[in-house]
Design an enzyme around this catalytic site. Structure first.
Site, PDB file in Angstrom:
ATOM      1  N   GLY A  17       0.818  -1.209   0.000  1.00  0.00           N
ATOM      2  CA  GLY A  17       0.000   0.000   0.000  1.00  0.00           C
ATOM      3  C   GLY A  17       0.849   1.255   0.000  1.00  0.00           C
ATOM      4  O   GLY A  17       2.017   1.238   0.399  1.00  0.00           O
ATOM      5  N   GLY A  24       0.679   5.741   0.580  1.00  0.00           N
ATOM      6  CA  GLY A  24      -0.030   6.939   1.015  1.00  0.00           C
ATOM      7  C   GLY A  24       0.755   8.158   0.596  1.00  0.00           C
ATOM      8  O   GLY A  24       1.802   8.062  -0.054  1.00  0.00           O
ATOM      9  N   GLY A  25       0.270   9.329   0.966  1.00  0.00           N
ATOM     10  CA  GLY A  25       0.945  10.556   0.575  1.00  0.00           C
ATOM     11  C   GLY A  25       2.292  10.733   1.245  1.00  0.00           C
ATOM     12  O   GLY A  25       3.186  11.376   0.697  1.00  0.00           O
ATOM     13  N   MET A  26       2.463  10.150   2.456  1.00  0.00           N
ATOM     14  CA  MET A  26       3.691  10.366   3.218  1.00  0.00           C
ATOM     15  C   MET A  26       4.429   9.071   3.538  1.00  0.00           C
ATOM     16  O   MET A  26       5.576   9.121   3.982  1.00  0.00           O
ATOM     17  CB  MET A  26       3.380  11.098   4.523  1.00  0.00           C
ATOM     18  CG  MET A  26       2.760  12.466   4.331  1.00  0.00           C
ATOM     19  SD  MET A  26       2.409  13.268   5.914  1.00  0.00           S
ATOM     20  CE  MET A  26       1.644  14.795   5.358  1.00  0.00           C
ATOM     21  N   LYS A  59       5.419   0.355   8.174  1.00  0.00           N
ATOM     22  CA  LYS A  59       5.087   1.656   7.593  1.00  0.00           C
ATOM     23  C   LYS A  59       6.364   2.481   7.536  1.00  0.00           C
ATOM     24  O   LYS A  59       7.005   2.720   8.562  1.00  0.00           O
ATOM     25  CB  LYS A  59       4.024   2.358   8.443  1.00  0.00           C
ATOM     26  CG  LYS A  59       3.542   3.678   7.875  1.00  0.00           C
ATOM     27  CD  LYS A  59       2.443   4.256   8.763  1.00  0.00           C
ATOM     28  CE  LYS A  59       1.952   5.591   8.245  1.00  0.00           C
ATOM     29  NZ  LYS A  59       0.885   6.158   9.111  1.00  0.00           N
ATOM     30  N   ASP A  79      -8.539  11.586  10.818  1.00  0.00           N
ATOM     31  CA  ASP A  79      -8.537  11.151   9.414  1.00  0.00           C
ATOM     32  C   ASP A  79      -9.369   9.888   9.247  1.00  0.00           C
ATOM     33  O   ASP A  79      -8.939   8.923   8.616  1.00  0.00           O
ATOM     34  CB  ASP A  79      -7.115  10.930   8.923  1.00  0.00           C
ATOM     35  CG  ASP A  79      -7.018  10.917   7.388  1.00  0.00           C
ATOM     36  OD1 ASP A  79      -7.958  11.422   6.738  1.00  0.00           O
ATOM     37  OD2 ASP A  79      -6.025  10.402   6.855  1.00  0.00           O
ATOM     38  N   VAL A 102       3.454   1.152   2.880  1.00  0.00           N
ATOM     39  CA  VAL A 102       3.220   0.044   3.801  1.00  0.00           C
ATOM     40  C   VAL A 102       3.687  -1.249   3.144  1.00  0.00           C
ATOM     41  O   VAL A 102       3.401  -1.500   1.961  1.00  0.00           O
ATOM     42  CB  VAL A 102       1.730  -0.055   4.199  1.00  0.00           C
ATOM     43  CG1 VAL A 102       1.512  -1.242   5.135  1.00  0.00           C
ATOM     44  CG2 VAL A 102       1.273   1.237   4.866  1.00  0.00           C
TER      45      VAL A 102
END
Length: 667
Positions: A111, A113-115, A133, A226, A118
């Site tokens: 996976g 994400g923006g930052m 992460k 979030d 994973v």
């Protein structure tokens, strides 16, 4: 003593040097050792030299301890390389390769994400599968972000709940900062929503488990900030027997990357608003201080999406921020008619703009536990409230006589079932087709059709009434009405004409014009049709209602004088006709609606009290159902008043969006 102190200072120096602290630490330590020699290694001829050396040692030692604390504050107690890392260093392994991670094997990217990314991996020590992460890009090098990254991992590590993804440890190996978490084999909630696999019962059960998780989080003084479907995992095999049965540990809330204390600013890393725009609370979207009620708002939007298979808001970040602050989406039941009124009202309260109006988690849980939470009452459609609302979604909304949502038609946008702008008026023919006046944006098009005919399901059947001043053309259509033969009347406030079209858009005739005499208008604003085909026009500028035959022949007028001198008439701002031919006229100055019988007598008055939030100087739309109940709403307002035959207020219907036009379609 001198040798012991020197060894201690050198140890501090080596630790700080290895942890990439400033090189001036070494120089400071050297000076500290010199100070120690002054104290213990020389003969003191006076107390001043001794005191100077002692002070130098204490000050420099305190400074070194401070540097040591700052270097470890980023990742408390977890900066040291483990045995595998040292082995990899001796082999000159490239630590930048994310798939090479000492202490883990079979590392696989799962996976992004923006930052952070994973990865799934197996621990070498016990073979347990975990999730890693790892910050990506510039975030992997930014000290401010990394400090926050590890602080959040530290906070979440103390949370222990069946419905929260567990955090095992965090630290840094080589150049890679990481958080080791529980790996969930399953699918995210947004995948279930996208595939439309959830029913109402499943949505309720998932929400109950999320409430349990939030109770635990908020009790620990943490705000998630979030909450969204992609941050909620459903374990494989989490549904038992039927989809509405969910295991107690099947739902996992994750990604606390921007979590904070109970009252925190909504600004996150780099001063940006933390969270995802379409799930942000209004206060979070505006960058204001937030608390646990912001999470309740986001949870309400997630529940909304599970129930309707669509987001409440959408679009680019700037547009979404405006929607969150000022617009109210159509209620869930207007999108999915299988939703009960209880559940519908709960969701709309959860996404209230004012945090004080949102229910607490305990109240939400109690509501979801009610036996009748899924009971859907059969809609009473003998009379329908047909509304046009100022909203990007569900522009035309049909409610039953109790105010329960039945269906919605059309959005603002581009497409066969969309409007370029909010329609100004709506009427319904005997077949249930809708006629809407849609002035629209005429720039770039000289053949824009301003009257749209929609089928009962919202399909566009026809469009007519192009822009222009010729016969059959329109400038500013503000009202429509259907007469008994299903032909359509359109009132144009610019030309001051009422134009008649056949049901398929052919122009038949017109009447009216600008002036003050009988049959002429000054700023006409609305019209309606009686059961016998009589046409009533609200001649706003002349302060009167004019009555015409179906062919446009002037019959009479209705006006009310201010006093006995009969030299001034009252301002009128609304009208309707019921199935018996009674005319209802709203008197602005008197603050009431007068009922006039077919014989021309005023037989009843309905007091219309102003409501907080109602705009001033707009028309009031009136309608009467088959039982003689009067409905009234101020244009731009969101509260429909419901008055009985005795003129008393029976109920108020909350629409949640500004009403631009309302009619009552009595079957």
């Amino acid at each position: 003593m001198i040798f012991l102190l020197s060894a201690l200072l050198l140890a501090f120096t080596l630790i700080l040097w290895r942890n990439q602290s400033s090189q001036k630490t070494f120089i400071i330590s050297v000076f500290a050792i010199i100070g120690a020699f002054i104290i213990f290694g020389v003969n003191h001829t006076g107390p001043i030299l001794y005191l100077a050396g002692y002070t130098l040692v204490l000050v420099l030692l305190a400074f070194i301890v401070q540097l040591f604390w700052e270097s470890n504050r980023l990742t408390p107690g977890q900066w040291n390389f483990n045995r595998e890392a040292k082995e990899y260093l001796r082999k000159n392994v490239n630590f930048a390769d994310p798939l090479l991670f000492p202490g883990y094997h079979e590392v696989k990217h799962v996976g992004s994400g923006g930052m952070a990314n994973v990865y799934r991996a197996f621990r070498d020590s016990d073979g347990q599968v975990v999730a890693l992460k790892i910050p990506v890009g510039r975030y992997g090098k930014d000290e401010d972000y990394l400090r926050r990254f590890h602080r959040e991992a530290e906070v979440v590590g103390y949370l222990d709940h069946n419905n929260i993804v567990k955090t095992f440890k965090h630290g840094v190996i080589g150049v890679k900062h990481y958080v080791e978490m529980e790996f969930i084999e399953g699918r995210s909630l947004d995948a279930y929503i996208e595939s439309k696999e959830l029913n109402v019962g499943t949505a309720i059960e998932i929400t109950k488990l999320l409430i349990s998780a939030l109770n635990h989080i908020h009790g620990a003084g943490v705000i998630h900030r979030d909450i969204k479907p992609s941050n909620i995992m459903i374990k494989e095999g989490g549904f038992v027997g039927e989809p509405s049965r969910v295991n107690s540990d099947a739902v996992k809330l994750m990604d606390f990357g921007i979590a904070g204390g109970k009252d925190v600013t909504s600004r996150g890393f780099d001063g940006q608003r933390g969270g995802t725009p379409i799930y942000m609370s209004p206060e979070q979207a505006r960058g204001l201080e937030i608390d646990h009620r912001s999470d309740i708002y986001s949870l309400g939007l997630v529940l909304y999406e599970m129930l309707t298979n669509q987001t409440a808001f959408g679009g680019i970040s700037e547009v979404t921020g405006h929607q969150q602050g000022f617009q109210v989406p159509p209620s869930p039941r207007q999108v999915n008619y299988c939703i009960s009124g209880i559940l519908d009202h709960l969701v709309m309260r959860m996404i209230a703009k004012d945090p004080n109006e949102r229910p607490a988690l305990r109240e939400i849980q109690d509501t979801l536990l009610r036996d009748d939470v899924q009971d859907v009452l059969r809609a009473d459609l003998t009379s329908q409230l047909v509304l046009i609302v100022s909203s990007h979604q569900g522009v035309v909304r049909i409610l039953d006589s109790q105010g329960e949502p039945y269906k919605t038609l059309g959005d603002i946008g581009v497409g066969p079932r969309s409007f370029t702008t909010t329609p100004m008026s709506v009427s319904v023919d005997s077949n249930g087709n809708y006629f809407l006046a849609v002035p629209g944006d005429r720039l770039g098009s000289d053949r824009h059709h301003m009257i749209h005919k929609l089928a009962p399901d919202g399909t566009l059947l026809d469009a007519f009434g192009v822009y222009g001043m010729s016969s059959g053309e329109l400038l500013q259509p503000v009202a429509t009405a259907v007469i008994p033969d299903d032909s359509v009347l359109v009132l144009d406030s610019e030309t001051h004409l009422v134009q008649r079209f056949s049901h398929d858009g052919e122009h038949l005739s017109s009447f009216g014009g600008r002036g003050t005499g009988n049959g002429l208008f000054n700023n006409p604003r609305d019209l309606c049709v009686g059961p016998d085909g009589s046409v009533y026009v609200l001649d706003y500028g002349n302060r009167q209602i004019q009555e015409f035959t179906v062919d446009g022949i002037y019959e009479t007028r209705w006006a009310f004088f201010v006093d006995s001198e009969q030299d001034r008439t009252r301002l009128l701002d609304g009208l309707t006709v019921d199935k018996s031919g009674n005319l209802y006229v709203s008197d602005v100055m008197g603050g009431r609606v007068r009922l006039i019988s077919p014989e021309g007598k005023v037989v009843r008055s309905y007091p219309i009290e102003s409501v907080d939030g109602d705009p001033k100087d707009t028309l009031i739309d009136l309608g009467v159902d088959v039982n003689g109940i009067l409905y009234a709403v101020r244009r731009g307002g969101h509260l429909i008043r419901k008055l009985g035959r005795d003129s008393k207020l029976l109920d108020s219907i909350e629409v949640y969006s500004p009403v631009m036009n309302m009619i009552v379609n009595a079957q």
